[in-house]
Design an enzyme around this catalytic site. Sequence first.
Site, mmCIF file in Angstrom:
data_model
loop_
_atom_site.group_PDB
_atom_site.id
_atom_site.type_symbol
_atom_site.label_atom_id
_atom_site.label_comp_id
_atom_site.label_asym_id
_atom_site.label_seq_id
_atom_site.Cartn_x
_atom_site.Cartn_y
_atom_site.Cartn_z
ATOM 1 N N GLU A 115 0.853 -1.352 -0.032
ATOM 2 C CA GLU A 115 -0.138 0.100 0.024
ATOM 3 C C GLU A 115 0.839 1.333 0.011
ATOM 4 O OE1 GLU A 115 -1.348 3.309 1.176
ATOM 5 O OE2 GLU A 115 -1.031 2.345 2.953
ATOM 6 N N LYS A 124 0.764 4.388 0.846
ATOM 7 C CA LYS A 124 1.137 5.515 2.080
ATOM 8 C C LYS A 124 2.111 4.548 3.090
ATOM 9 C CE LYS A 124 -0.992 8.196 5.692
ATOM 10 N NZ LYS A 124 -2.192 8.742 6.313
ATOM 11 N N CYS A 174 -8.542 5.871 -5.908
ATOM 12 C CA CYS A 174 -8.045 5.186 -4.638
ATOM 13 C C CYS A 174 -9.071 4.245 -4.323
ATOM 14 C CB CYS A 174 -7.337 5.882 -3.506
ATOM 15 S SG CYS A 174 -6.767 5.129 -2.219
ATOM 16 N N ASP A 195 -6.576 9.013 -9.332
ATOM 17 C CA ASP A 195 -5.202 8.721 -9.905
ATOM 18 C C ASP A 195 -5.191 9.122 -11.513
ATOM 19 O OD1 ASP A 195 -4.299 7.550 -7.193
ATOM 20 O OD2 ASP A 195 -5.538 5.874 -7.460
ATOM 21 N N HIS A 212 -3.739 0.879 -8.571
ATOM 22 C CA HIS A 212 -3.113 0.891 -9.829
ATOM 23 C C HIS A 212 -2.828 -0.390 -10.379
ATOM 24 C CE1 HIS A 212 -1.923 4.750 -7.541
ATOM 25 N NE2 HIS A 212 -1.476 5.110 -8.730
ATOM 26 N N GLU A 213 -2.086 -1.289 -9.626
ATOM 27 C CA GLU A 213 -1.784 -2.547 -10.390
ATOM 28 C C GLU A 213 -3.041 -3.266 -10.502
ATOM 29 O OE1 GLU A 213 0.980 -1.551 -6.713
ATOM 30 O OE2 GLU A 213 -1.340 -1.340 -7.310
ATOM 31 N N ARG A 252 2.310 10.992 -6.544
ATOM 32 C CA ARG A 252 1.609 11.186 -5.243
ATOM 33 C C ARG A 252 2.489 10.718 -4.014
ATOM 34 N NH1 ARG A 252 -4.019 8.670 -3.997
ATOM 35 N NH2 ARG A 252 -4.874 10.231 -5.578
ATOM 36 N N GLY A 253 2.902 11.760 -3.299
ATOM 37 C CA GLY A 253 3.693 11.514 -1.997
ATOM 38 C C GLY A 253 4.997 11.076 -2.411
#
Length: 277
Positions: free
Chosen positions: A83, A85, A183, A190, A222-223, A251-252
């Site tokens: 994940e 984050k 997400c 995304d 995404h995957e 992102r991030g």
Amino acid sequence: MTNSADQSPLGKTSAYRTDYAPELLFPIPRLGKRDELRLTGTLPFFGVDIWNAYEISWLNQRGKPQVAIARITFPADTPNIIESKSFKLYLNSFNQTRLDSVVALKALLQQDLSAAAGGNVHITLTQPEEFGMVEMGELDGLLLDRLDIEVDHYSPSPEILNAAFDEEPVEEKLVSHLLKSNCLVTGQPDWASVQIHYSGPQIDQESLLKYLIGFREHNEFHEQCVERIFVDILRQCQPQQLAVYARYTRRGGLDINPWRSNFSTAHKPANLRGARQ
């Protein structure tokens, strides 16, 4: 492994650790979504997930900050995804961690990420003196976005895909910059560009573009989106060879770029950062 997306750090307030903490990584099994796609037995594809991490920093033994860019390649047959984050929180845990060298950093990344993914991952670290060598580039292929279509449906509809089964087969690369999904947990958007490389019955381009736009209100990682696209095209259009590659925006400090293919002569895609990344 019983982790599920709703148990992850996504959408929750997190205390940022700045000392090395591999326990922050949160693996999620790939199996659940693959079961949803009715993938049993041998997978119809192989591939990789290419992660680029632009916010990696640690301290040398004298306390001086160091920085690098990492490319982490996860084989698609590893049992878990990580994940994103939790990945960012894990990378931040190096911020005040003293290490002997970049080699020591790579060894820890290799150890921890392989353990979380459940299989061997490949890591490349680019140091500041090499930053100028990082290349950019766009996915090559015929742009689907040129088509003037009317769209009124924003969830994946594989049944709209069709191909010219009664005509000579073709080989094509088709590209769209209009892929958007959300997400799975937070619903945050995304954004991605996607390339479809196939040989077989010619895929109707309007139906393919509408299908890709149909992910606009769809919630998946995404995957998982890329595997869904691959499976839907394979089943509906029956290409002999198929590869799907998506370049998602950052992102991030992380971008995730899944690639799935079913033909052995397909070379792993170049990890070229797109203009939107």
